[in-house]
Scaffold this motif. Structure first.
Motif, PDB file in Angstrom:
ATOM      1  N   TRP A 174       0.838  -1.200   0.000  1.00  0.00           N
ATOM      2  CA  TRP A 174       0.000   0.000   0.000  1.00  0.00           C
ATOM      3  C   TRP A 174       0.876   1.253   0.000  1.00  0.00           C
ATOM      4  N   LEU A 175       1.953   1.233   0.757  1.00  0.00           N
ATOM      5  CA  LEU A 175       2.835   2.394   0.817  1.00  0.00           C
ATOM      6  C   LEU A 175       3.541   2.629  -0.513  1.00  0.00           C
ATOM      7  N   GLU A 176       3.795   1.571  -1.260  1.00  0.00           N
ATOM      8  CA  GLU A 176       4.386   1.726  -2.583  1.00  0.00           C
ATOM      9  C   GLU A 176       3.390   2.395  -3.534  1.00  0.00           C
ATOM     10  N   ILE A 177       2.115   2.062  -3.385  1.00  0.00           N
ATOM     11  CA  ILE A 177       1.078   2.720  -4.184  1.00  0.00           C
ATOM     12  C   ILE A 177       0.985   4.193  -3.811  1.00  0.00           C
ATOM     13  N   PHE A 181       1.522   7.567  -6.395  1.00  0.00           N
ATOM     14  CA  PHE A 181       0.630   8.718  -6.531  1.00  0.00           C
ATOM     15  C   PHE A 181       1.397  10.017  -6.264  1.00  0.00           C
ATOM     16  N   ILE A 182       2.204  10.020  -5.222  1.00  0.00           N
ATOM     17  CA  ILE A 182       2.980  11.229  -4.886  1.00  0.00           C
ATOM     18  C   ILE A 182       3.977  11.547  -5.995  1.00  0.00           C
ATOM     19  N   ASP A 183       4.663  10.519  -6.489  1.00  0.00           N
ATOM     20  CA  ASP A 183       5.621  10.722  -7.575  1.00  0.00           C
ATOM     21  C   ASP A 183       4.928  11.288  -8.817  1.00  0.00           C
ATOM     22  N   TYR A 236      -5.462   9.655   2.954  1.00  0.00           N
ATOM     23  CA  TYR A 236      -4.743  10.642   3.758  1.00  0.00           C
ATOM     24  C   TYR A 236      -3.255  10.633   3.416  1.00  0.00           C
ATOM     25  N   LEU A 237      -2.648   9.454   3.367  1.00  0.00           N
ATOM     26  CA  LEU A 237      -1.219   9.369   3.083  1.00  0.00           C
ATOM     27  C   LEU A 237      -0.895   9.942   1.704  1.00  0.00           C
ATOM     28  N   ILE A 238      -1.790   9.705   0.742  1.00  0.00           N
ATOM     29  CA  ILE A 238      -1.561  10.218  -0.609  1.00  0.00           C
ATOM     30  C   ILE A 238      -1.681  11.739  -0.642  1.00  0.00           C
ATOM     31  N   LEU A 239      -2.764  12.263  -0.099  1.00  0.00           N
ATOM     32  CA  LEU A 239      -2.991  13.713  -0.142  1.00  0.00           C
ATOM     33  C   LEU A 239      -1.967  14.463   0.695  1.00  0.00           C
ATOM     34  N   LYS A 240      -1.651  13.924   1.871  1.00  0.00           N
ATOM     35  CA  LYS A 240      -0.650  14.578   2.732  1.00  0.00           C
ATOM     36  C   LYS A 240       0.730  14.527   2.061  1.00  0.00           C
ATOM     37  N   GLY A 241       1.029  13.414   1.421  1.00  0.00           N
ATOM     38  CA  GLY A 241       2.298  13.295   0.719  1.00  0.00           C
ATOM     39  C   GLY A 241       2.408  14.274  -0.439  1.00  0.00           C
ATOM     40  N   ILE A 242       1.315  14.457  -1.169  1.00  0.00           N
ATOM     41  CA  ILE A 242       1.316  15.424  -2.265  1.00  0.00           C
ATOM     42  C   ILE A 242       1.479  16.840  -1.714  1.00  0.00           C
ATOM     43  N   GLN A 243       0.789  17.134  -0.612  1.00  0.00           N
ATOM     44  CA  GLN A 243       0.919  18.459   0.010  1.00  0.00           C
ATOM     45  C   GLN A 243       2.356  18.738   0.443  1.00  0.00           C
TER      46      GLN A 243
END
Length: 475
Positions: A174-177, A181-183, A236-243
């Motif tokens: 999941w963390l790789e996914i 998204f962040i990349d 949350y992890l995706i959006l926070k990572g993008i932020q």
């Protein structure tokens, strides 16, 4: 006559009103070219000449925002054979930079947002040919989409998804996914795009993680605060990572379902709570409201569901999604103090657009399929003061040959019909119009579906496009 002229001017001004987003970026008007699969090229990869031609036409059309079709974060898992992807290659940044420049170098220079996605269990190995038929899609569960309860639906499901999805169990996967998204967002910003829209609707992977139907026993993911609901951990992890990895002015958007329209999936009550929680994070600039999955494709087939207040074809999708947003908007901070609400689906005339804005059903109006036929729709029709409200209607057209194809392929309006087939027939026809624009040819409202299949899909995309696909894959 003067009264009608004043009314048109008032309506045009209402739609032309700029909108400030929470990050300080200003949208020049309220019209958004919503995400539509472009249908150009086979087997994924980066944008090509046809995309540049198409986006150049949209860019000259007067839109406030242009949202791309699916850009898949994993090239093995596509939603259609024509999806754009983000391969790990030095040419990727160059290709997406060129497409952004095509849009921003026009006189109107609309904002350009990349929709980043992962289709999850709905990714077909046999249709997309992006992996071997026995290689499963991935999801929070081991399953396959159910397109119908009848025997034809059983055959369709197993032809399109030969094996059930592989359940993701380990947190590391999941963390790789999350990282992909962040990349994708980081690359979009480097390429000069104005933002990304994270696709968490339509039964795609992030929506599957949210839904109790496809993720009945979610497990907590690492590095998530305790106050975040467990079903929102992935998002949350995706959006926070993008932020954390992009600038403040980079638009952060999400597409979310107001309902899955399937028993056991997310309903409006659950969706309302999800949206309110997302807003409380103070990350998002735009939230797009949609609905449905491949099993019940409300997002792509307005005839597949009926409005509780009306059975007229004009009000089905618009009323369903607008009902949700109308009850939601009074309880959330208005943009720029909170994210702008984008409503897409069925808003196919100027009167409906204006009433949706004035009645606080939305802040931004998304238009998808009509933009495939009229790329200059805002400037030539909606915002054209010389066009009356009666003339400013651009929906309700019929696709020649579509009824016959629905009957042949099992998508007719019967009890055990395959709703996805009906939606797919319409989607493909509109994609073929985009292919025409990409080749520099005018869209053809009178194009028969079978002609589109033979000329646009088989000739241009398969016969002429397959060698290009093989060459790009080899190089």
């Amino acid at each position: 006559m003067r009264g009608q002229t004043n009314m048109v001017l008032d309506d045009v001004r209402a739609i032309s009103q700029p909108l400030a987003l929470p990050n300080g970026v200003v949208v020049r008007n309220r019209l958004v070219k919503a995400a539509m699969a472009e249908g150009i090229g086979l087997g994924g990869g980066t944008p090509r000449k046809g995309h540049s031609n198409l986006y150049n036409e949209w860019a000259k059309g007067g839109w406030g925002i242009i949202i791309s079709g699916n850009v898949q974060i994993d090239s093995r898992h596509l939603a259609s054979p024509h999806d754009l992807t983000l391969p790990s290659h030095s040419s990727t940044l160059k290709a997406y930079t060129k497409l952004a420049s095509t849009v921003h170098e026009t006189a109107t220079s609309p904002l350009l947002v990349m929709q980043i996605s992962h289709p999850g269990l709905q990714s077909s190995s046999t249709i997309n040919l992006s992996r071997w038929p026995w290689e499963a899609a991935i999801a929070p569960c081991r399953d396959r989409p159910t397109v119908s309860d009848g025997p034809i639906g059983w055959i369709w499901s197993r032809a399109v998804w030969p094996v059930k999805s592989r359940q993701i169990v380990k947190s590391d996967e999941w963390l790789e996914i999350v990282k992909k998204f962040i990349d994708g967002a980081v690359l979009a910003e480097k390429a000069g795009w104005d933002g990304v829209q994270v696709h968490s609707a339509h039964g795609y992977l992030l929506a599957e993680y949210l839904s109790p139907l496809t993720n009945p026993r979610p497990k907590p993911l690492p590095n998530v605060p305790d106050y975040i609901p467990i079903r929102l951990h992935l998002l949350y992890l995706i959006l926070k990572g993008i932020q954390d990895n992009t600038s403040k002015s980079f638009i952060k958007a999400v597409k979310i379902n107001c309902s899955d329209f399937v028993q056991g999936g997310i309903d409006e009550k659950q969706a309302t709570q999800i949206v309110k929680t997302l807003i409380s994070w103070s990350i998002l600039d735009i939230i797009e409201i949609s609905g449905g999955t491949y099993s019940s494709p409300a997002f792509a087939s307005p005839e597949s569901i009926k409005s509780p207040s009306s059975t007229s074809s004009r009000s089905t999708r618009q009323s369903l999604f607008a009902h949700f947003t109308s009850t939601l908007l009074p309880f959330i901070p208005a943009s720029p103090n909170g994210p702008a609400i984008l409503l897409t689906g069925g808003l196919h005339d100027r009167n409906l657009i204006v009433s949706s804005l004035k009645n606080k059903a939305c802040d931004l109006v998304g238009i998808g399929r009509p933009a495939c036929l009229y790329p200059h729709l805002p400037s030539k029709i909606i915002l054209n003061e010389n066009i009356s409200d009666e003339q400013a209607r651009f929906g309700g057209y019929n696709i020649p040959g579509s009824k016959l194809m629905k009957f042949i392929l099992g998508g007719s309006d019967t009890k055990n019909s395959i709703k996805l087939v009906g939606a797919g027939i319409s989607t493909m026809w509109h994609e073929w119009q985009l292919c025409r624009i990409g080749r520099g040819v005018e869209p053809d409202l009178n194009m028969h579906w079978l002609k589109g299949l033979i000329v646009e899909e088989l000739w241009y995309e398969v016969i002429l496009g397959l060698p290009v696909k093989l060459w790009r894959s080899w190089t």
